[in-house]
Motif scaffolding. Structure first.
Motif, PDB file in Angstrom:
ATOM      1  N   ILE A  38      -5.626   8.556  -5.702  1.00 50.42           N
ATOM      2  CA  ILE A  38      -4.285   8.028  -5.155  1.00 50.42           C
ATOM      3  C   ILE A  38      -3.977   6.405  -5.034  1.00 50.42           C
ATOM      4  CG2 ILE A  38      -4.800   8.070  -2.597  1.00 50.42           C
ATOM      5  CD1 ILE A  38      -1.638  10.142  -4.047  1.00 50.42           C
ATOM      6  N   LEU A  39      -5.031   5.823  -4.595  1.00 49.12           N
ATOM      7  CA  LEU A  39      -4.735   4.483  -4.640  1.00 49.12           C
ATOM      8  C   LEU A  39      -4.811   3.712  -5.914  1.00 49.12           C
ATOM      9  CD1 LEU A  39      -6.439   3.432  -1.241  1.00 49.12           C
ATOM     10  CD2 LEU A  39      -4.144   3.453  -1.817  1.00 49.12           C
ATOM     11  N   LYS A  40      -5.159   4.274  -6.847  1.00 48.25           N
ATOM     12  CA  LYS A  40      -5.421   3.591  -8.191  1.00 48.25           C
ATOM     13  C   LYS A  40      -4.488   4.187  -9.230  1.00 48.25           C
ATOM     14  CE  LYS A  40     -10.081   2.381  -7.880  1.00 48.25           C
ATOM     15  NZ  LYS A  40     -11.603   2.642  -8.249  1.00 48.25           N
ATOM     16  N   GLY A  41      -3.658   5.192  -8.875  1.00 51.65           N
ATOM     17  CA  GLY A  41      -2.930   5.822  -9.862  1.00 51.65           C
ATOM     18  C   GLY A  41      -1.424   5.411  -9.861  1.00 51.65           C
ATOM     19  N   ALA A  42      -1.239   4.247  -9.455  1.00 52.75           N
ATOM     20  CA  ALA A  42       0.151   3.605  -9.689  1.00 52.75           C
ATOM     21  C   ALA A  42       0.603   3.237 -11.139  1.00 52.75           C
ATOM     22  CB  ALA A  42       0.392   2.616  -8.650  1.00 52.75           C
ATOM     23  N   GLY A  43      -0.369   3.163 -11.851  1.00 59.77           N
ATOM     24  CA  GLY A  43      -0.024   2.540 -13.152  1.00 59.77           C
ATOM     25  C   GLY A  43       0.067   1.084 -13.179  1.00 59.77           C
ATOM     26  N   GLY A  44      -0.638   0.382 -12.806  1.00 56.25           N
ATOM     27  CA  GLY A  44      -0.401  -1.324 -12.632  1.00 56.25           C
ATOM     28  C   GLY A  44      -0.039  -1.664 -14.291  1.00 56.25           C
ATOM     29  N   GLU A  45      -0.641  -1.262 -15.449  1.00 57.92           N
ATOM     30  CA  GLU A  45      -0.513  -1.802 -16.565  1.00 57.92           C
ATOM     31  C   GLU A  45       0.795  -1.515 -17.205  1.00 57.92           C
ATOM     32  OE1 GLU A  45      -3.609  -0.237 -19.484  1.00 57.92           O
ATOM     33  OE2 GLU A  45      -1.774  -1.324 -21.004  1.00 57.92           O
ATOM     34  N   PHE A  72      15.137   1.400 -12.348  1.00 56.43           N
ATOM     35  CA  PHE A  72      13.682   0.986 -12.643  1.00 56.43           C
ATOM     36  C   PHE A  72      12.786   2.036 -12.502  1.00 56.43           C
ATOM     37  CE2 PHE A  72       9.762  -0.897 -11.671  1.00 56.43           C
ATOM     38  CZ  PHE A  72       9.513  -1.459 -12.700  1.00 56.43           C
ATOM     39  N   MET A  73      12.702   2.607 -11.364  1.00 49.88           N
ATOM     40  CA  MET A  73      11.631   3.665 -10.961  1.00 49.88           C
ATOM     41  C   MET A  73      11.801   4.766 -11.753  1.00 49.88           C
ATOM     42  SD  MET A  73       8.989   3.476  -9.601  1.00 49.88           S
ATOM     43  CE  MET A  73       9.223   1.930  -8.757  1.00 49.88           C
ATOM     44  N   THR A 115      13.487  -6.525 -10.612  1.00 52.43           N
ATOM     45  CA  THR A 115      12.688  -5.257  -9.948  1.00 52.43           C
ATOM     46  C   THR A 115      11.048  -5.664  -9.672  1.00 52.43           C
ATOM     47  OG1 THR A 115      11.937  -5.006 -12.342  1.00 52.43           O
ATOM     48  CG2 THR A 115      13.986  -3.804 -11.577  1.00 52.43           C
ATOM     49  N   LYS A 116      10.860  -7.179  -9.650  1.00 50.27           N
ATOM     50  CA  LYS A 116       9.453  -7.105  -9.369  1.00 50.27           C
ATOM     51  C   LYS A 116       9.068  -6.647  -8.008  1.00 50.27           C
ATOM     52  CE  LYS A 116       6.363 -11.241  -9.437  1.00 50.27           C
ATOM     53  NZ  LYS A 116       6.101 -12.716  -9.488  1.00 50.27           N
ATOM     54  N   GLU A 117       9.982  -6.779  -7.040  1.00 49.59           N
ATOM     55  CA  GLU A 117       9.649  -6.221  -5.730  1.00 49.59           C
ATOM     56  C   GLU A 117       9.421  -4.854  -5.641  1.00 49.59           C
ATOM     57  OE1 GLU A 117       9.531  -6.752  -1.766  1.00 49.59           O
ATOM     58  OE2 GLU A 117       9.596  -8.491  -3.398  1.00 49.59           O
ATOM     59  N   GLN A 118       9.950  -3.687  -6.605  1.00 44.65           N
ATOM     60  CA  GLN A 118       9.796  -2.452  -6.772  1.00 44.65           C
ATOM     61  C   GLN A 118       8.490  -2.301  -7.464  1.00 44.65           C
ATOM     62  OE1 GLN A 118      13.631  -1.613  -8.337  1.00 44.65           O
ATOM     63  NE2 GLN A 118      13.605   0.489  -6.908  1.00 44.65           N
ATOM     64  N   ALA A 119       7.961  -3.224  -8.320  1.00 45.01           N
ATOM     65  CA  ALA A 119       6.855  -2.886  -8.984  1.00 45.01           C
ATOM     66  C   ALA A 119       5.671  -3.481  -8.294  1.00 45.01           C
ATOM     67  CB  ALA A 119       6.982  -3.805 -10.458  1.00 45.01           C
ATOM     68  N   LEU A 120       5.954  -4.064  -7.209  1.00 41.88           N
ATOM     69  CA  LEU A 120       4.680  -4.319  -6.471  1.00 41.88           C
ATOM     70  C   LEU A 120       3.798  -3.321  -5.701  1.00 41.88           C
ATOM     71  CD1 LEU A 120       3.694  -7.122  -5.704  1.00 41.88           C
ATOM     72  CD2 LEU A 120       4.986  -7.079  -3.542  1.00 41.88           C
ATOM     73  N   VAL A 121       2.777  -2.991  -6.551  1.00 41.13           N
ATOM     74  CA  VAL A 121       1.609  -2.100  -6.102  1.00 41.13           C
ATOM     75  C   VAL A 121       0.501  -2.669  -5.958  1.00 41.13           C
ATOM     76  CG1 VAL A 121       2.916  -0.151  -6.920  1.00 41.13           C
ATOM     77  CG2 VAL A 121       1.218  -1.155  -8.280  1.00 41.13           C
ATOM     78  N   ILE A 122      -0.857  -2.314  -5.595  1.00 39.27           N
ATOM     79  CA  ILE A 122      -1.779  -2.984  -5.401  1.00 39.27           C
ATOM     80  C   ILE A 122      -2.318  -3.720  -6.856  1.00 39.27           C
ATOM     81  CG2 ILE A 122      -4.338  -2.554  -4.857  1.00 39.27           C
ATOM     82  CD1 ILE A 122      -3.848  -0.485  -2.838  1.00 39.27           C
ATOM     83  N   ILE A 146       0.864  -1.289   0.012  1.00 44.69           N
ATOM     84  CA  ILE A 146       0.103  -0.048   0.166  1.00 44.69           C
ATOM     85  C   ILE A 146       0.831   1.272   0.143  1.00 44.69           C
ATOM     86  CG2 ILE A 146      -1.577   1.353   1.447  1.00 44.69           C
ATOM     87  CD1 ILE A 146      -2.821  -1.250   2.339  1.00 44.69           C
ATOM     88  N   TRP A 147       1.819   1.198   0.881  1.00 42.94           N
ATOM     89  CA  TRP A 147       2.840   2.493   0.869  1.00 42.94           C
ATOM     90  C   TRP A 147       3.503   2.570  -0.551  1.00 42.94           C
ATOM     91  CZ3 TRP A 147       1.889   6.041   3.821  1.00 42.94           C
ATOM     92  CH2 TRP A 147       1.612   5.729   5.181  1.00 42.94           C
ATOM     93  N   GLN A 148       3.887   1.653  -1.051  1.00 46.19           N
ATOM     94  CA  GLN A 148       4.544   1.639  -2.317  1.00 46.19           C
ATOM     95  C   GLN A 148       3.573   2.279  -3.602  1.00 46.19           C
ATOM     96  OE1 GLN A 148       7.700  -0.732  -2.442  1.00 46.19           O
ATOM     97  NE2 GLN A 148       7.600  -1.157  -4.776  1.00 46.19           N
ATOM     98  N   THR A 149       2.218   1.591  -3.301  1.00 45.61           N
ATOM     99  CA  THR A 149       1.297   2.447  -4.455  1.00 45.61           C
ATOM    100  C   THR A 149       1.174   3.898  -4.022  1.00 45.61           C
ATOM    101  OG1 THR A 149       0.036   0.467  -3.761  1.00 45.61           O
ATOM    102  CG2 THR A 149      -1.153   2.075  -5.164  1.00 45.61           C
ATOM    103  N   LEU A 150       1.063   4.149  -2.684  1.00 46.37           N
ATOM    104  CA  LEU A 150       0.782   5.851  -2.394  1.00 46.37           C
ATOM    105  C   LEU A 150       2.054   6.406  -3.026  1.00 46.37           C
ATOM    106  CD1 LEU A 150      -0.466   5.752   0.985  1.00 46.37           C
ATOM    107  CD2 LEU A 150      -1.569   6.426  -0.965  1.00 46.37           C
ATOM    108  N   TYR A 151       3.376   5.742  -2.842  1.00 52.06           N
ATOM    109  CA  TYR A 151       4.695   6.715  -3.290  1.00 52.06           C
ATOM    110  C   TYR A 151       4.616   6.826  -4.813  1.00 52.06           C
ATOM    111  CZ  TYR A 151       9.705   7.003  -4.377  1.00 52.06           C
ATOM    112  OH  TYR A 151      10.958   7.172  -4.661  1.00 52.06           O
ATOM    113  N   ILE A 152       4.334   5.615  -5.472  1.00 46.41           N
ATOM    114  CA  ILE A 152       4.413   5.834  -6.792  1.00 46.41           C
ATOM    115  C   ILE A 152       3.375   6.892  -7.719  1.00 46.41           C
ATOM    116  CG2 ILE A 152       4.246   4.427  -9.115  1.00 46.41           C
ATOM    117  CD1 ILE A 152       5.695   2.222  -7.700  1.00 46.41           C
ATOM    118  N   SER A 153       2.353   6.696  -6.806  1.00 45.13           N
ATOM    119  CA  SER A 153       1.064   7.462  -7.164  1.00 45.13           C
ATOM    120  C   SER A 153       1.431   9.002  -7.105  1.00 45.13           C
ATOM    121  CB  SER A 153      -0.294   7.404  -6.462  1.00 45.13           C
ATOM    122  OG  SER A 153      -0.725   6.021  -6.931  1.00 45.13           O
ATOM    123  N   LEU A 154       2.118   9.238  -5.804  1.00 41.04           N
ATOM    124  CA  LEU A 154       2.522  10.581  -5.815  1.00 41.04           C
ATOM    125  C   LEU A 154       3.427  11.065  -6.580  1.00 41.04           C
ATOM    126  CD1 LEU A 154       2.651  11.151  -1.651  1.00 41.04           C
ATOM    127  CD2 LEU A 154       0.994  12.419  -3.417  1.00 41.04           C
TER     128      LEU A 154
END
Lengths: 297, 492
Positions: free
Chosen positions: B420-427, B351-352, B437-444, B268-276
């Motif tokens: 904010i919780l959906k904006g991490a760009g899962g696709e 990666f990021m 880099t799977k660990e870093q790409a882990l968002v919701i 969840i934190w990672q999702t927030l971080y990438i979204s921000l």
């Protein structure tokens, strides 16, 4: 520094920034197109842009002759783009037309339902369960039917319809035209900009989509995969996939191991060519219609 | 009220000639007939009976029609396979009772309408029709209660012919909800007593309602039904065999699993971080670019630049990944220029950055559209006046251009905060990740694919997307409210 030089410097800087951004947008595209026409040794022969001395379409020939997978994939992509867009635009416009009628009983309730759909989503897993229980998994309709209704598009079209002058419709109604006729021959022709913009977005979305294939169509049904998903696989998951249906693709990429970059780029160019072709025609429409459309991000 | 007005009212009431009243009755009659028809269809073709074959893993469903035909034969022994279903087993006698009740409901509605049609608007007949309508409501509510009970209780088997056999809902739940909604609507309409005017308007708009049918059905199936399933799933422990409706309720267990697990919290934190990150780069660079574009006074130059910078938005992420790959792969352009062979995409350090920069590249031009739209409404005389007053170009940007799009900036910021919780760009992350880099790409969103779908953790997955949707909804509503209060710009 006089005011005049300031102005000139500012204009130059601003134009330069825009030019740099425009170049940055174009450069990767030009690069990949050039790579697709290069012979293997030429790709890395020069900096910035590879110059194909012997202009060759070898990569494209290889892509199209390595097997019939690519033709099937293009067929699937075209099918979902054409059928999906036509159905989606018709259905969305119909609903939008219905809810744009101010004095329709129950209009408010329907609009509330639509807004709620935007606010609260169904999520990936429940949607998967619904699609599974409808028997849509591993069929071509999974690209079409779930994507027909797009609530955002309904709202955008509705807003446009509400801005149309009602006189013409009323005149047509007095002349005895029924609702369907009014919709088809009065309202739709007046709404060309928004219909064109929505069609463009839907078409681009359908052509570009790979995620639904990834979720809903398994490897045994690889002949139902759209082009984008093949491109994705040719880059990413090649070693994870060893199904018979993919042998063509694997064989092609593996046989040209040394120069696979050209082939990959040729695939990519094929994958975005239709968009480049359609883009200029639609541009004038989305320049007008897009200001509403872009709200959806 | 003056005499004239009351006289007018009188005459208006008088104008309700028998013929017109009849047309109001016709409206009701049509509703009733349609309800009866749909109920009958659903009763005959909906699933009445089901049998779970544990070893084979499929369900045998029987329609009402087949059930009737089987009753005349040797019982329920000869059954065909019908279809798979994720829907549920329920207790034994309830279906029969419900079937009877639905029949009763139909009967009551019919009676009520007939009474009302024949009777005058006074005396006994009114009381009769009221009583009947209330009875309709009662039965409808009872059926609702029965179904609620069935949803909440898990049916257990009863032995029949020696093997486990479950009775289904009278209809498959999907069909039941439909029939029930229609029946309740009809009962409600009668209770409400369709006024003459409404009947006339509805009649006038009948073709329009026709337009709405198919789109609305699709919305119910693909937008609403998943929401219902998601809400149920997130409070249940999904077992494949029992289906969504048959699985046990577990209350908030899924949520406590999510918030008690450091791994999930990290997701969840990672999702927030990438979204921000995305929020910032989605707002600031386009703002900068649109100021520049706006200040190019040559129309042709400006529109050329505009058409060029919009192009990347129309490419799929697959194509963007392909292009990135051609530039950054070990044998790609950048390595060629540097004389190295680093795999940038697979490198945790880069990666990021790669993800964010490609996102900027794709959406930079497109992001200017709203700003430019806002700027197109600004009066150019303002700039001329400022020029005459001796304001330099940067001052003009600061004092005129930026303030005139301030509202747009605030609006965009607030709206993307809501997402904010959906904006991490899962696709995008699904395309760009590699094993390293799977660990870093882990968002919701990616978690849902990798662990929710692939490891069949349906309930946990539904709970986390329920959380995502709920937070998203609250955020959008709150932010929209704030935006309307502060800037006057709202979503609708």
């Amino acid at each position: 520094m006089s005011t005049k030089t300031k102005e000139i410097i500012y204009t130059v800087v601003v134009t330069a920034i825009c030019a740099i951004v425009a170049l940055a947008c174009l450069y990767p595209l030009v690069y990949s197109v050039l790579v697709s026409f290069c012979a293997p040794h030429e790709i890395n022969a020069s900096y910035f842009l590879p110059i194909p001395e012997n202009f060759t379409i070898r990569a494209y020939v290889q892509v199209f002759t390595a097997g019939n997978y690519i033709l099937t994939a293009i067929g699937v992509s075209l099918f979902r783009t054409v059928v999906g867009t036509v159905l989606s635009v018709i259905a969305c416009a119909l609903l939008a037309y219905a809810v744009s009628r101010q004095n329709l009983p129950g209009r408010g309730a329907v609009i509330k339902v639509l807004l709620f759909c935007i606010l609260f989503g169904g999520g990936m897993i429940p949607t998967y369960l619904v699609i599974e229980s409808l028997g849509l998994l591993n069929t071509i309709w999974v690209y079409i039917i779930p994507n027909i209704m797009n609530v955002w598009n309904v709202i955008i079209i509705k807003q446009f319809f509400e801005g149309l002058p009602r006189d013409t419709e009323e005149a047509a109604a007095i002349d005895g035209a029924n609702e369907w006729r009014i919709f088809i021959s009065v309202v739709l022709p007046m709404s060309k900009p928004v219909i064109a913009a929505i069609s463009l977005f839907t078409m681009v979305g359908q052509w570009n989509s790979w995620f639904d294939a990834f979720l809903y169509v398994s490897q045994e049904f690889a002949h139902l995969w759209p082009l984008q998903y093949y491109i994705q696989i040719s880059f990413n998951n090649l070693n994870q996939i060893n199904q018979g249906k993919l042998d063509d693709l694997i064989h092609m990429i593996e046989s040209g191991a040394a120069d696979d970059m050209s082939i990959k780029m040729a695939l990519t160019v094929v994958g975005c060519l239709p968009i480049m072709i359609v883009y200029p025609f639609f541009q004038k429409y989305f320049a007008k219609g897009v200001y509403v459309g872009s709200v959806k991000g | 009220m003056t005499d004239g007005a009351s006289a007018a009212l009188q005459s208006a009431a008088g104008a309700e000639s028998p013929k017109r009243v009849l047309s109001a009755q016709m409206g009701k009659a049509i509703i009733v007939i349609a309800t009866v028809f749909i109920c009958l269809l659903a009763a005959l073709f909906g699933n009445v009976f089901a049998k779970i074959q544990p070893d084979l893993g499929y369900t045998i469903n029987l329609s009402g029609l087949k059930l009737l035909s089987l009753l005349g034969q040797e019982g329920f022994n000869t059954v065909d396979l019908w279809q798979n279903s994720i829907f549920v087993p329920v207790p034994t006698l309830i279906p029969v009772v419900t079937l009877v009740l639905i029949a009763l409901l139909v009967l009551l509605i019919t009676l009520s309408v007939l009474r009302y049609t024949v009777g005058e608007k006074s005396g006994k007949s009114v009381i009769w029709s009221r009583a009947l309508s209330i009875a309709c409501f009662g039965v409808a509510l009872f059926i609702a209660a029965v179904y609620v009970y069935m949803l909440f209780s898990k049916a257990k088997a009863y032995d029949y012919y020696g093997d486990e056999r479950y009775l289904y809902n009278v209809f498959e739940t999907k069909a039941v909800l439909l029939v029930y909604a229609v029946a309740l609507l009809a009962a409600g309409a009668i209770e409400w007593k369709l006024s003459l005017k409404t009947v006339k308007t509805v009649k006038r708009f009948l073709p329009i309602y026709g337009f709405m049918v198919v789109p609305l059905i699709l919305i119910v199936i693909f937008n609403f039904y998943p929401m219902l399933l998601q809400t149920m799933l997130s409070f249940k422990e999904f077992v494949l065999k029992d289906g969504v409706f048959g699985s046990d309720w577990v209350g908030l267990k899924q949520f406590s699993l999510i918030f008690g697990d450091p791994k999930m919290l990290k997701v969840i934190w990672q999702t927030l971080y990438i979204s921000l990150l995305r929020l910032v780069v989605g707002i600031v660079p386009p703002l900068f670019l649109s100021v520049c574009l706006y200040d190019i006074k040559r129309q042709w130059l400006r529109s050329t630049f505009q058409s060029i910078v919009y192009i990347p938005h129309f490419f799929s992420w697959v194509v963007v990944y392909a292009i990135t790959y051609s530039l950054l792969s070990p044998e790609g352009l950048v390595n060629n220029m540097l004389g190295t062979s680093t795999d940038f995409i697979a490198n945790e350090k880069y990666f990021m950055w790669i993800v964010i920069i490609t996102a900027v590249w794709k959406e930079l031009g497109w992001g200017t559209i709203l700003y430019l739209a806002a700027l197109s409404g600004v009066d150019t005389a303002l700039f001329e006046a400022a020029k005459i007053d001796g304001a330099g170009p940067l001052q003009r940007v600061w004092h005129i251009t930026l303030p005139s799009i301030k509202n747009t900036i605030i609006f965009l910021t607030i709206m993307s905060l809501g997402n904010i919780l959906k904006g991490a760009g899962g696709e995008q992350l699904l395309l760009f990740y590699t094993a390293t880099t799977k660990e870093q790409a882990l968002v919701i969103d990616t978690w849902l694919v990798w662990y929710g779908m692939n490891e069949l953790q349906y309930s946990l997955g539904a709970a986390i997307s329920f959380f995502q949707s709920a937070i998203g909804m609250v955020m959008v509503l709150v932010c929209n409210y704030v935006s309307e209060k502060t800037t006057g710009v709202g979503m609708w």
